[in-house]
Design a protein around this motif. Structure first.
Motif, PDB file in Angstrom:
ATOM      1  N   GLY A   1     115.816   7.587   7.063  1.00  0.00           N
ATOM      2  CA  GLY A   1     114.572   7.931   7.636  1.00  0.00           C
ATOM      3  C   GLY A   1     114.237   6.606   8.461  1.00  0.00           C
ATOM      4  O   GLY A   1     112.975   6.454   8.812  1.00  0.00           O
ATOM      5  N   ALA A   2     114.912   5.757   8.811  1.00  0.00           N
ATOM      6  CA  ALA A   2     114.615   4.500   9.555  1.00  0.00           C
ATOM      7  C   ALA A   2     114.177   4.838  11.005  1.00  0.00           C
ATOM      8  O   ALA A   2     113.411   4.071  11.429  1.00  0.00           O
ATOM      9  CB  ALA A   2     115.918   3.780  10.104  1.00  0.00           C
ATOM     10  N   GLY A   3     114.241   6.010  11.566  1.00  0.00           N
ATOM     11  CA  GLY A   3     113.834   6.367  12.865  1.00  0.00           C
ATOM     12  C   GLY A   3     112.179   6.592  12.447  1.00  0.00           C
ATOM     13  O   GLY A   3     111.709   6.458  13.731  1.00  0.00           O
ATOM     14  N   ARG A   4     111.801   6.970  11.445  1.00  0.00           N
ATOM     15  CA  ARG A   4     110.349   7.135  11.393  1.00  0.00           C
ATOM     16  C   ARG A   4     109.826   6.085  10.362  1.00  0.00           C
ATOM     17  O   ARG A   4     108.627   6.045  10.055  1.00  0.00           O
ATOM     18  CB  ARG A   4     110.290   8.461  10.545  1.00  0.00           C
ATOM     19  N   ALA A   5     110.598   4.963  10.139  1.00  0.00           N
ATOM     20  CA  ALA A   5     109.946   4.117   9.205  1.00  0.00           C
ATOM     21  C   ALA A   5     109.131   3.067  10.027  1.00  0.00           C
ATOM     22  O   ALA A   5     109.266   3.085  11.253  1.00  0.00           O
ATOM     23  CB  ALA A   5     111.223   3.134   8.651  1.00  0.00           C
ATOM     24  N   GLU A   6     108.314   2.398   9.136  1.00  0.00           N
ATOM     25  CA  GLU A   6     107.483   1.544   9.624  1.00  0.00           C
ATOM     26  C   GLU A   6     107.969   0.063   9.761  1.00  0.00           C
ATOM     27  O   GLU A   6     108.077  -0.739  10.649  1.00  0.00           O
ATOM     28  CB  GLU A   6     106.062   1.194   9.022  1.00  0.00           C
ATOM     29  N   LYS A   7     108.754  -0.254   8.896  1.00  0.00           N
ATOM     30  CA  LYS A   7     109.456  -1.443   8.602  1.00  0.00           C
ATOM     31  C   LYS A   7     110.815  -1.431   8.147  1.00  0.00           C
ATOM     32  O   LYS A   7     111.008  -0.375   7.346  1.00  0.00           O
ATOM     33  CB  LYS A   7     108.787  -2.528   7.767  1.00  0.00           C
ATOM     34  N   LEU A   8     111.643  -2.160   8.245  1.00  0.00           N
ATOM     35  CA  LEU A   8     113.283  -2.275   7.664  1.00  0.00           C
ATOM     36  C   LEU A   8     113.498  -3.741   7.456  1.00  0.00           C
ATOM     37  O   LEU A   8     113.402  -4.442   8.351  1.00  0.00           O
ATOM     38  CB  LEU A   8     114.267  -1.936   9.027  1.00  0.00           C
ATOM     39  N   TYR A   9     113.929  -3.935   6.102  1.00  0.00           N
ATOM     40  CA  TYR A   9     114.346  -5.211   5.740  1.00  0.00           C
ATOM     41  C   TYR A   9     115.769  -5.418   5.527  1.00  0.00           C
ATOM     42  O   TYR A   9     116.403  -4.356   5.078  1.00  0.00           O
ATOM     43  CB  TYR A   9     113.613  -5.335   4.523  1.00  0.00           C
ATOM     44  N   VAL A  10     116.654  -6.310   6.115  1.00  0.00           N
ATOM     45  CA  VAL A  10     117.861  -6.396   5.734  1.00  0.00           C
ATOM     46  C   VAL A  10     117.931  -7.504   4.880  1.00  0.00           C
ATOM     47  O   VAL A  10     117.613  -8.769   5.265  1.00  0.00           O
ATOM     48  CB  VAL A  10     118.431  -6.616   6.983  1.00  0.00           C
ATOM     49  N   THR A  11     118.394  -7.521   3.701  1.00  0.00           N
ATOM     50  CA  THR A  11     118.377  -8.625   2.662  1.00  0.00           C
ATOM     51  C   THR A  11     120.004  -8.824   2.418  1.00  0.00           C
ATOM     52  O   THR A  11     121.028  -8.304   2.714  1.00  0.00           O
ATOM     53  CB  THR A  11     117.675  -8.501   1.510  1.00  0.00           C
ATOM     54  N   GLY A  12     120.196 -10.219   1.867  1.00  0.00           N
ATOM     55  CA  GLY A  12     121.646 -10.423   1.517  1.00  0.00           C
ATOM     56  C   GLY A  12     121.987 -11.663   2.061  1.00  0.00           C
ATOM     57  O   GLY A  12     121.563 -12.506   2.474  1.00  0.00           O
ATOM     58  N   PRO A  13     123.253 -11.992   1.660  1.00  0.00           N
ATOM     59  CA  PRO A  13     123.890 -13.104   2.130  1.00  0.00           C
ATOM     60  C   PRO A  13     124.177 -13.530   3.547  1.00  0.00           C
ATOM     61  O   PRO A  13     123.999 -12.452   4.207  1.00  0.00           O
ATOM     62  CB  PRO A  13     125.520 -13.142   1.646  1.00  0.00           C
ATOM     63  N   ALA A  14     124.136 -14.871   3.769  1.00  0.00           N
ATOM     64  CA  ALA A  14     124.124 -15.122   5.306  1.00  0.00           C
ATOM     65  C   ALA A  14     125.198 -14.792   5.826  1.00  0.00           C
ATOM     66  O   ALA A  14     126.171 -15.598   6.157  1.00  0.00           O
ATOM     67  CB  ALA A  14     123.552 -16.450   5.310  1.00  0.00           C
ATOM     68  N   THR A  15     125.548 -13.484   6.753  1.00  0.00           N
ATOM     69  CA  THR A  15     126.851 -13.236   7.331  1.00  0.00           C
ATOM     70  C   THR A  15     126.466 -12.528   8.655  1.00  0.00           C
ATOM     71  O   THR A  15     125.235 -12.015   8.751  1.00  0.00           O
ATOM     72  CB  THR A  15     127.536 -12.401   6.242  1.00  0.00           C
TER      73      THR A  15
END
Length: 604
Positions: A184-198
C-alpha cells in the motif's frame, strides 16, 4: 576448528531461517509433508492388510490404498482390517491433517494480511530487517500509526520479530515496485527504509518513487520517504545526487543516520551533568560508527558553546583501531582537530583496563569528567560500564545499548532518587538505548542540511549583533530552535542552493581529505554568486508574500531589499558576498571541501 564450526553453524542457522521465514519455504515443507503422509498412508494400510492375512496383491489394492490415504487429509479414515495400527499409518494420520491445516492457513490467512496491507491508507511502510526496524515499528505503533512491514529475509540476516498482531508483515524484496504496491505504498503517508548502508536503500527509493508517481501522489501530496544511510561515502553520493536533481512531486526523500542522531540525543540527555564547556577530560571507549559520531558531535557543540578560539577538550579514546579512526576523523572534520585534544590507546577490547586508562592523563589534564562506553558488543559494554562505575569511584559513565532493558530503564536519566540498592550503588551510570531513541520518527531528519541552515542563521545573527542591531527589533535574532518557520525556510533554501552555486563556477563539493588544498573564490566568482544569491533570496521572499518597500515591516511582509541587485546599497551587497564567502566554512564543518572542475564552464 572452533571458528570453522562457528561459521558452519551460522550458515546452517541462516539456511534454516531462510526456509522458515519465507512463505515459499513453508510451502515446500507442506508439500514434502503431504507427499510423506500420502506414501506413509499407503504403506501403513498395506502392512495392516498383510498382518490381517487378507488376499490380494499390492497392485490390485493400490487404488483402495490411495483413496484411503487421501481420506486422511480430510479427516476421513479408511476402512481398515481389525488389527493394530501400523507405525507408518500412525505418522500419516497426524502428518496429513497438519499439511491440510497449513494449506488452509496459506489460502485464507496470508491473503487476508496482504489484503489488509493493500487496503491501508495514510499508514507507514517500514522496509528492512533487524532490531532497528523493530524499534521503529514500536515507536510508530506507540504513536497510534498504522504500520505495514516489508521484510526481505534474503538480505540482512534473520529479521527480528514484530510482536504486534495489528502489523501485517509481507515477505518480499522492497526494491520491487510490485512488493511496495502490495504494502500500500501508493496510499501511505510515510515510507522508511532501514538497514545496512548499501546502495540497496537507494534502489528501494527508486521503486517507491515509481509507485508514488503511478498512484498520482503529485496531485494528492508526496510520499515522505526516510532512508537510513550510515556509510559516509554512500550517503554523500545519494545526498549530492538528490540536491542536483529537481525535487519530485511524488516523493520527498530525507536521509538519516541512526549513529549521528543517537549521538545528538545522548548529549542532550547528559547535558545536566556534562557540557562541552567543562574543563575536565572525557573518555570514549569504542569507536564504531556511534563512537565516531559522538566525537564529532562533542567537537561541534564545544565550538558552538565556546567559539572557535576555545581551548581543546582533552579526550582519551580507547579502541583496537583508535589511532586509525581518529586520524580519519581529523582529516575529514576540521572541527575535531580544532576542538579536541585526543590521546589514542590502541588496545584490544578484551584487554582494556578502563580504570587505568581513564586516569592516564589526569595529573596533566585534570580529572576525568565523563566516560562513554560505545562498544558494539552490548555484553562487553555493560560489563565494562558496571565495572568502571562501581564504588568508591562514583564516576559518571554512559553506556550505549541497542534497545531498552529493565536495567537500563532503572538507571535512565531523570530517575527518582532512592529507588533501591542499584540506584545507590550505580547512581553515576546511565544506559542509553540507542536504537529506541534514534529511531523516533520525530528525530528523523536530514541533519546535514539542518547543520548548514543553522550555521547560516548563526552567521546572520552574529553579523546583525556586531552591527549594533538590538535583538528586540528583529524577531529573527533568536536561537535556531526558536526561529519562526517563515525564516527557517529561507535558510533551508539557501543551504540547498550551495551545490547549485558551486556548479555555476565549475566547482563541486567533495569529501575532506588530509591533503586537501585550500580554496578561495575569485572576485569575479564572488560577484556572480552574490548576484545569484540575491535573486534566490528575493524569489523566496516574493513566493512567500513579501513585497518591496522603503521601510522594513515584518508584520506587513515589506522589505526594502526586494529590488534589482544593481540598486542595492553597498552594505546589502556586502551581506550577499559574505554569504558566498561563508560556503567553504559551512562545508568544512560537515567534512567537505570545494574542488574545481578540470573543465570549467565558459562565460556566456
Amino acid at each position: 576448528m572452533s571458528n570453522t564450526g562457528n561459521r558452519r553453524g551460522r550458515r546452517s542457522r541462516a539456511l534454516l531461517w531462510g526456509l522458515l521465514a519465507d512463505p515459499r519455504g513453508w510451502r515446500l515443507l507442506c508439500a514434502v509433508a503431504a507427499a510423506a503422509a500420502l506414501c506413509l498412508g499407503i504403506v501403513g494400510q498395506w502392512r495392516m492388510y498383510q498382518a490381517a492375512g487378507l488376499d490380494g496383491s499390492f497392485a490390485a489394492r493400490f487404488l483402495d490404498l490411495l483413496y484411503g490415504a487421501l481420506g486422511l487429509f480430510v479427516f476421513q479414515p479408511p476402512q481398515l482390517p481389525d488389527t493394530a495400527l501400523s507405525a507408518p499409518l500412525q505418522v500419516a494420520r497426524f502428518l496429513a491433517p497438519a499439511a491440510t491445516f497449513y494449506a488452509l492457513a496459506d489460502a485464507l490467512v496470508l491473503p487476508v494480511a496482504r489484503l489488509r496491507a493493500r487496503l491501508a491508507r495514510g499508514h507507514a511502510v517500514v522496509c528492512g530487517v533487524g532490531p532497528g526496524a523493530v524499534a521503529l515499528v514500536a515507536k510508530l505503533r506507540a504513536q497510534g500509526t498504522r504500520v505495514v512491514v516489508v521484510s526481505d529475509a534474503g538480505h540482512g540476516g534473520p529479521p527480528d520479530r514484530v510482536d504486534d498482531p495489528e502489523v501485517p508483515v509481507l515477505v518480499g524484496d522492497p526494491a520491487r515496485p510490485a512488493v511496495l504496491r502490495a504494502a500500500g505504498a501508493g496510499r501511505a503517508e510515510k515510507l522508511y527504509v532501514t538497514g545496512p548502508a548499501t546502495g540497496r536503500n537507494a534502489a528501494v527509493l527508486v521503486a517507491a518513487a515509481a509507485v508514488a508517481a503511478a498512484a498520482g501522489r503529485g496531485r494528492s501530496g508526496p510520499l515522505r520517504c526516510y532512508a537510513e544511510e550510515s556509510d559516509p561515502d554512500v550517503l554523500d553520493a545519494l545526498w549530492i545526487l538528490l540536491l542536483r536533481r529537481p525535487a519530485s512531486d511524488a516523493v520527498t526523500v530525507t536521509f538519516f543516520n541512526t549513529a549521528r542522531l543517537g549521538a545528538r540525543l545522548l548529549l542532550d540527555d547528559v547535558a545536566p551533568t556534562w557540557t562541552p564547556a567543562s574543563a575536565g577530560a572525557i573518555v570514549v571507549a569504542g569507536v564504531p560508527p556511534f563512537g565516531r559520531e559522538l566525537l564529532v558531535e562533542i567537537a561541534r557543540r564545544r565550538r558552538h558553546d565556546l567559539g572557535p578560539g576555545a581551548p581543546r577538550l582533552p579526550v582519551v579514546v580507547v579502541d583496537e583501531e583508535a589511532s586509525h579512526v581518529v586520524a580519519r576523523l581529523r582529516a575529514r572534520y576540521g572541527v575535531v582537530e580544532a576542538m579536541l585534544d585526543i590521546d589514542c590507546h590502541d588496545e584490544p577490547t578484551g584487554e582494556v583496563d578502563l580504570d587505568r586508562r581513564a586516569h592516564a592523563r589526569a595529573p596533566a589534564q585534570g580529572l576525568i569528567e565523563q566516560i562513554f562506553v560505545c562498544y558494539d558488543d552490548e555484553e562487553l559494554a555493560l560489563r565494562t560500564a558496571l565495572a568502571t562505575a562501581r564504588p568508591p569511584a562514583h564516576r559518571s559513565v554512559v553506556v550505549r545499548t541497542g534497545r531498552t532493558s529493565p536495567l537500563g530503564d532503572a538507571l535512565r536519566p531523570g530517575r527518582q532518587e532512592g529507588q533501591g540498592a542499584m540506584d545507590a550503588i550505580y547512581d553515576g551510570l546511565v544506559i542509553f538505548p540507542h536504537l529506541d531513541r534514534a529511531c523516533d520518527p520525530e528525530d528523523v531528519s536530514d541533519d546535514r542540511l539542518e547543520a548548514w541552515a543553522a550555521a547560516i542563521h548563526a552567521d546572520y545573527c552574529r553579523r546583525r549583533l556586531e552591527s549594533g542591531e538590538a535583538d528586540g527589533g528583529n524577531e529573527a535574532l533568536v536561537a535556531w530552535e526558536n526561529l519562526p518557520e517563515k525564516y527557517r525556510s529561507n535558510n533551508y533554501d539557501q543551504a540547498r542552493d550551495i551545490e547549485t552555486k558551486l556548479n555555476l563556477i565549475g566547482c563541486a563539493s567533495a569529501r575532506m581529505t588530509s591533503d586537501a588544498e585550500p580554496f578561495a573564490f575569485t572576485p569575479a566568482e564572488v560577484d556572480l554568486l552574490a548576484r545569484w544569491e540575491h535573486e534566490r533570496w528575493m524569489g523566496n521572499r516574493l513566493a512567500n508574500g513579501w513585497r518591496g518597500g522603503e521601510v522594513r515591516d515584518n508584520d506587513r511582509l515589506i522589505h526594502p531589499d526586494i529590488r534589482p541587485y544593481d540598486e542595492l546599497s553597498a552594505q546589502t551587497k556586502a551581506k550577499d558576498a559574505d554569504m558566498v564567502l561563508l560556503i567553504p566554512e559551512l562545508l568544512a564543518s560537515s567534512g567537505y571541501r570545494i574542488v574545481r572542475s578540470p573543465n570549467p564552464p565558459t562565460a556566456g
